[in-house]
Design an enzyme around this catalytic site. Structure first.
Site, PDB file in Angstrom:
ATOM      1  N   SER A   1       0.753  -1.075   0.179  1.00  0.00           N
ATOM      2  CA  SER A   1      -0.102  -0.103  -0.057  1.00  0.00           C
ATOM      3  C   SER A   1       0.757   1.316  -0.054  1.00  0.00           C
ATOM      4  CB  SER A   1      -0.922  -0.059   1.300  1.00  0.00           C
ATOM      5  OG  SER A   1      -1.549   1.246   1.218  1.00  0.00           O
TER       6      SER A   1
ATOM      7  N   GLY B   1      -8.686   6.580   8.544  1.00  0.00           N
ATOM      8  CA  GLY B   1      -9.715   6.889   9.951  1.00  0.00           C
ATOM      9  C   GLY B   1     -10.580   7.945   9.677  1.00  0.00           C
TER      10      GLY B   1
ATOM     11  N   LEU C   1     -14.873   7.070   6.319  1.00  0.00           N
ATOM     12  CA  LEU C   1     -15.488   7.157   5.019  1.00  0.00           C
ATOM     13  C   LEU C   1     -15.345   5.643   4.395  1.00  0.00           C
ATOM     14  CD1 LEU C   1     -14.052  10.422   3.549  1.00  0.00           C
ATOM     15  CD2 LEU C   1     -16.532   9.894   4.566  1.00  0.00           C
TER      16      LEU C   1
ATOM     17  N   SER D   1     -12.657   3.410   4.350  1.00  0.00           N
ATOM     18  CA  SER D   1     -11.716   2.802   3.740  1.00  0.00           C
ATOM     19  C   SER D   1     -11.326   1.420   3.907  1.00  0.00           C
ATOM     20  CB  SER D   1     -10.448   3.565   4.086  1.00  0.00           C
ATOM     21  OG  SER D   1     -10.156   3.513   5.358  1.00  0.00           O
TER      22      SER D   1
ATOM     23  N   GLU E   1     -14.469  -9.570   7.470  1.00  0.00           N
ATOM     24  CA  GLU E   1     -14.262  -8.469   8.737  1.00  0.00           C
ATOM     25  C   GLU E   1     -14.497  -9.168  10.054  1.00  0.00           C
ATOM     26  OE1 GLU E   1     -14.374  -3.767   9.504  1.00  0.00           O
ATOM     27  OE2 GLU E   1     -14.758  -4.564   7.479  1.00  0.00           O
TER      28      GLU E   1
ATOM     29  N   ASP F   1     -21.271  -0.848   5.064  1.00  0.00           N
ATOM     30  CA  ASP F   1     -20.132  -0.234   4.715  1.00  0.00           C
ATOM     31  C   ASP F   1     -19.896  -1.134   3.262  1.00  0.00           C
ATOM     32  OD1 ASP F   1     -20.178   1.500   6.449  1.00  0.00           O
ATOM     33  OD2 ASP F   1     -18.267   0.804   7.362  1.00  0.00           O
TER      34      ASP F   1
END
Length: 397
Positions: free
Chosen positions: A70, A125, A128, A130, A163, A175
């Site tokens: 990343s 953080g 939104l 991510s 998750e 989300d």
């Protein structure tokens, strides 16, 4: 050097080879317009995908190895597809490993491997989504590289499972669903219990959505999130003593609230949590109705009421989010503003007159800094599409 060329150079350092072999995918961040902390209570939410998000460049491999890099966390992480395990030190890559693991569990054959290179223009953080964008873009890439027939809604469910089970965060479906199923210029009215959904046109005319980042890290968000889930479960258990047919707090009607309130009077914390959920569900349904009728003023009022409930009854805002909302409320060209996401930092979303956006930003910046000593960031984002593959030419950021 042009930014895209710089990223291309970093990618080739990470994964040398012919760029013609590389495929690119994109998953957006999301903003929830209203309906906060409702998804895990089985109710309705109203998120929209953004035009900002996470890009993934992936080069297929044939050796059963997956490698992750990343731009935001520049360390190469490597694993075998048949030995994917959670490691605290791997950070964001646990989300990607978890997704690959659960997609493989559904597929008839193992994934052959790949080099995964992530770029994001979402603030980490900020609330939104991510992490959901990283999950869903990875799931879409693995699906397409394997030519495995999963639709985008299934990608959302598998990403949530990753998750929950692999990373250990007990998140709801909102989300991932918004990231996977977004549609330009529409928000998603989603029943989180059944996954029935409706794309609702968002026609803002002379107004725009302005997302404002507190730039305060959401240090309490995860622990408080799990705490609120437990409190809602406790409230539901007590309410079922008088309403035995109720399976979720969001099934309680406004007409039933007086009886519920009396029953929970000895448990003031549980009473406040339940009150937020019951009335937020009502506000979300009302928001869809007024948006369809192009009543932006009424929608703004619902946004304001939602934030007040999250502040007073659900207690997940905190000083920074409250300062942002209050600054927005005091600006004449703003119809409404509320926190979005888990809370305790992150962002607000405001409905602001387009012509007044520069003045709005300056007004909020000054008022917020006076109260908190922090500097906010602003993003004016259109509503975009959900996860998709991009054309290889140019390999956009």
């Amino acid at each position: 050097m042009h930014e895209t060329e710089s990223f291309r150079s970093k990618f080739l350092s990470f994964s040398p080879g012919d760029m013609a072999d590389v495929r690119q995918f994109f998953a957006p961040g999301r903003v929830n317009l209203i309906g906060e902390h409702i998804d895990y209570n089985g109710g309705h939410v109203f998120p929209a995908a953004l035009t900002r998000g996470v890009s993934l460049w992936v080069r297929p491999r044939a050796d059963g190895v997956v490698r992750f890099y990343s731009v935001d966390f520049p360390e190469t992480i490597e694993a075998r597809v048949d030995a994917l395990e959670f490691r605290e030190a791997d950070g964001y890559a646990n989300y990607t490993k978890g997704v690959i693991k659960v997609v493989q569990e559904e597929a008839p054959a193992p994934f052959c491997g790949g080099d995964f290179f992530y770029l994001s223009n979402l603030a980490n953080g900020a609330g939104l989504s991510s992490s959901a964008a990283v999950e869903v873009v990875t799931a879409a890439a693995v699906r397409d590289l394997m030519a495995y027939p999963l639709d985008n809604a299934q990608l959302a469910v598998l990403s949530q499972r990753a998750e929950n089970e692999f990373v250990g965060v007990n998140c709801g479906i909102m989300d991932q669903f918004a990231v996977a199923m977004g549609k330009a210029d529409h928000a998603i009215f989603l029943d989180c219990q059944t996954l029935d959904y409706e794309w609702v046109p968002v026609t803002l005319g002379d107004y725009a959505l302005v997302i404002t980042n507190t730039n305060e890290r959401r240090g309490l968000a995860e622990s408080k999130y799990n705490e609120r889930r437990s409190e809602c479960e406790a409230a539901l258990s007590l309410i079922q003593e008088i309403l035995p047919g109720i399976q979720n707090l969001t099934q309680i009607s406004i007409d039933q609230w007086n009886d519920v309130e009396a029953h929970l009077s000895s448990q003031p914390i549980l009473l406040r949590r339940a009150r937020h959920v019951v009335f937020e569900e009502h506000r979300t349904k009302e928001a869809v109705r007024v948006l369809k009728a192009l009543r932006l003023d009424a929608f703004g009022q619902l946004m304001n009421a939602s934030h007040a409930s999250l502040r007073d009854d659900y207690e997940v805002t905190g000083r920074a989010l409250d300062a942002l909302a209050e600054a927005a409320w005091s600006f004449a060209g703003c119809l409404g503003s509320r926190m979005t996401g888990a809370g305790f930092g992150g962002c607000t979303v405001s409905l602001v007159e387009r012509a007044s956006i520069p003045a709005f930003e300056e007004h909020v910046r000054v008022a917020y800094a006076d109260k908190t000593g922090l500097e906010p960031s602003f993003y004016v984002s259109e509503i975009g599409d959900g996860v998709h593959e991009r054309q290889q030419e140019g390999l956009e950021v």
